[in-house]
Scaffold this motif. Structure first.
Motif, PDB file in Angstrom:
ATOM      1  N   MET A   1       0.837  -1.185   0.000  1.00 50.85           N
ATOM      2  CA  MET A   1       0.000   0.000   0.000  1.00 50.85           C
ATOM      3  C   MET A   1       0.881   1.249   0.000  1.00 50.85           C
ATOM      4  N   SER A   2       0.514   2.190  -0.788  1.00 48.89           N
ATOM      5  CA  SER A   2       1.273   3.422  -0.927  1.00 48.89           C
ATOM      6  C   SER A   2       0.985   4.383   0.214  1.00 48.89           C
ATOM      7  N   ASP A   3       1.983   5.178   0.555  1.00 47.17           N
ATOM      8  CA  ASP A   3       1.765   6.210   1.575  1.00 47.17           C
ATOM      9  C   ASP A   3       1.407   7.549   0.932  1.00 47.17           C
ATOM     10  N   ILE A   4       1.137   7.517  -0.360  1.00 47.75           N
ATOM     11  CA  ILE A   4       0.722   8.716  -1.071  1.00 47.75           C
ATOM     12  C   ILE A   4      -0.757   8.949  -0.773  1.00 47.75           C
ATOM     13  N   SER A   5      -1.078  10.171  -0.424  1.00 42.75           N
ATOM     14  CA  SER A   5      -2.475  10.483  -0.146  1.00 42.75           C
ATOM     15  C   SER A   5      -2.954  11.581  -1.091  1.00 42.75           C
ATOM     16  N   PRO A   6      -4.263  11.656  -1.302  1.00 44.62           N
ATOM     17  CA  PRO A   6      -4.780  12.701  -2.189  1.00 44.62           C
ATOM     18  C   PRO A   6      -4.526  14.081  -1.611  1.00 44.62           C
ATOM     19  N   ARG A   7      -4.384  15.040  -2.473  1.00 38.44           N
ATOM     20  CA  ARG A   7      -4.145  16.419  -2.034  1.00 38.44           C
ATOM     21  C   ARG A   7      -5.465  17.117  -1.797  1.00 38.44           C
ATOM     22  N   GLU A   8      -5.547  17.756  -0.643  1.00 36.25           N
ATOM     23  CA  GLU A   8      -6.757  18.489  -0.285  1.00 36.25           C
ATOM     24  C   GLU A   8      -6.969  19.651  -1.255  1.00 36.25           C
ATOM     25  N   PRO A   9      -8.236  19.996  -1.541  1.00 34.39           N
ATOM     26  CA  PRO A   9      -8.502  21.150  -2.398  1.00 34.39           C
ATOM     27  C   PRO A   9      -7.950  22.444  -1.800  1.00 34.39           C
ATOM     28  N   TRP A  10      -7.909  22.528  -0.468  1.00 31.60           N
ATOM     29  CA  TRP A  10      -7.291  23.643   0.249  1.00 31.60           C
ATOM     30  C   TRP A  10      -6.904  23.138   1.623  1.00 31.60           C
ATOM     31  N   PRO A  11      -5.920  23.768   2.276  1.00 28.52           N
ATOM     32  CA  PRO A  11      -5.474  23.293   3.589  1.00 28.52           C
ATOM     33  C   PRO A  11      -6.621  23.254   4.605  1.00 28.52           C
ATOM     34  N   GLY A  12      -6.690  22.149   5.335  1.00 27.71           N
ATOM     35  CA  GLY A  12      -7.699  21.987   6.368  1.00 27.71           C
ATOM     36  C   GLY A  12      -8.976  21.327   5.894  1.00 27.71           C
ATOM     37  N   TYR A  13      -9.127  21.120   4.594  1.00 28.97           N
ATOM     38  CA  TYR A  13     -10.347  20.529   4.050  1.00 28.97           C
ATOM     39  C   TYR A  13     -10.626  19.158   4.657  1.00 28.97           C
ATOM     40  N   ALA A  14      -9.602  18.332   4.763  1.00 25.07           N
ATOM     41  CA  ALA A  14      -9.780  16.963   5.247  1.00 25.07           C
ATOM     42  C   ALA A  14     -10.237  16.916   6.700  1.00 25.07           C
ATOM     43  N   ASP A  15      -9.969  17.959   7.457  1.00 23.74           N
ATOM     44  CA  ASP A  15     -10.349  17.992   8.866  1.00 23.74           C
ATOM     45  C   ASP A  15     -11.806  18.377   9.081  1.00 23.74           C
ATOM     46  N   LEU A  16     -12.471  18.838   8.033  1.00 20.81           N
ATOM     47  CA  LEU A  16     -13.861  19.278   8.148  1.00 20.81           C
ATOM     48  C   LEU A  16     -14.816  18.092   8.065  1.00 20.81           C
ATOM     49  N   ASP A  17     -15.951  18.207   8.752  1.00 22.03           N
ATOM     50  CA  ASP A  17     -16.967  17.163   8.593  1.00 22.03           C
ATOM     51  C   ASP A  17     -17.740  17.422   7.295  1.00 22.03           C
ATOM     52  N   GLU A  18     -18.604  16.495   6.947  1.00 17.18           N
ATOM     53  CA  GLU A  18     -19.305  16.573   5.663  1.00 17.18           C
ATOM     54  C   GLU A  18     -20.080  17.873   5.504  1.00 17.18           C
ATOM     55  N   SER A  19     -20.789  18.277   6.536  1.00 18.53           N
ATOM     56  CA  SER A  19     -21.593  19.499   6.468  1.00 18.53           C
ATOM     57  C   SER A  19     -20.716  20.725   6.269  1.00 18.53           C
ATOM     58  N   ALA A  20     -19.613  20.797   6.988  1.00 19.43           N
ATOM     59  CA  ALA A  20     -18.702  21.934   6.860  1.00 19.43           C
ATOM     60  C   ALA A  20     -18.046  21.957   5.480  1.00 19.43           C
ATOM     61  N   ARG A  21     -17.727  20.773   4.950  1.00 17.84           N
ATOM     62  CA  ARG A  21     -17.148  20.712   3.601  1.00 17.84           C
ATOM     63  C   ARG A  21     -18.124  21.284   2.582  1.00 17.84           C
ATOM     64  N   GLU A  22     -19.374  20.842   2.681  1.00 13.70           N
ATOM     65  CA  GLU A  22     -20.368  21.302   1.714  1.00 13.70           C
ATOM     66  C   GLU A  22     -20.636  22.795   1.862  1.00 13.70           C
ATOM     67  N   ASP A  23     -20.719  23.279   3.092  1.00 12.57           N
ATOM     68  CA  ASP A  23     -20.967  24.709   3.326  1.00 12.57           C
ATOM     69  C   ASP A  23     -19.833  25.569   2.774  1.00 12.57           C
ATOM     70  N   LEU A  24     -18.597  25.159   3.037  1.00 11.80           N
ATOM     71  CA  LEU A  24     -17.457  25.952   2.576  1.00 11.80           C
ATOM     72  C   LEU A  24     -17.336  25.899   1.055  1.00 11.80           C
ATOM     73  N   LEU A  25     -17.612  24.741   0.471  1.00 15.54           N
ATOM     74  CA  LEU A  25     -17.611  24.637  -0.992  1.00 15.54           C
ATOM     75  C   LEU A  25     -18.635  25.595  -1.588  1.00 15.54           C
ATOM     76  N   ALA A  26     -19.839  25.598  -1.024  1.00 10.03           N
ATOM     77  CA  ALA A  26     -20.893  26.477  -1.532  1.00 10.03           C
ATOM     78  C   ALA A  26     -20.486  27.944  -1.402  1.00 10.03           C
ATOM     79  N   LYS A  27     -19.868  28.295  -0.287  1.00 11.50           N
ATOM     80  CA  LYS A  27     -19.442  29.689  -0.063  1.00 11.50           C
ATOM     81  C   LYS A  27     -18.357  30.090  -1.067  1.00 11.50           C
TER      82      LYS A  27
END
Length: 84
Positions: A1-27
């Motif tokens: 298994m690779s230790d390569i991970s996908p790159r976040e669209p912006w810093p901190g994105y991965a730490d957000l829950d689903e609702s926060a991700r959708e809200d920030l994307l919409a904004k």
């Protein structure tokens, strides 16, 4: 298994829950739309959709199908804007 991970669209994105991700994307998308910045809107929507879809392919990750679907819809929306 690779230790390569996908790159976040912006810093901190991965730490957000689903609702926060959708809200920030919409904004962020609405800001791009308000500024008629079609290139940024397309890049934003594609980055989020791709990130979420890559997570779907990796085991033991938190992904959000609704956010990926929303991003895909926004990408279509941005693609239909008429230039001024």
């Amino acid at each position: 298994m690779s230790d390569i991970s996908p790159r976040e669209p912006w810093p901190g994105y991965a730490d957000l829950d689903e609702s926060a991700r959708e809200d920030l994307l919409a904004k962020k998308f609405q800001q791009a739309k308000d500024q008629n910045d079609q290139d940024y809107a397309l890049a934003l929507a594609a980055a989020v959709a791709n990130y979420e879809l890559v997570l779907e392919l990796q085991p033991d990750t938190t992904r959000s199908e609704p956010v990926a679907a929303r991003a895909a819809g926004l990408h279509d929306d941005a693609g239909s804007w008429m230039g001024s």
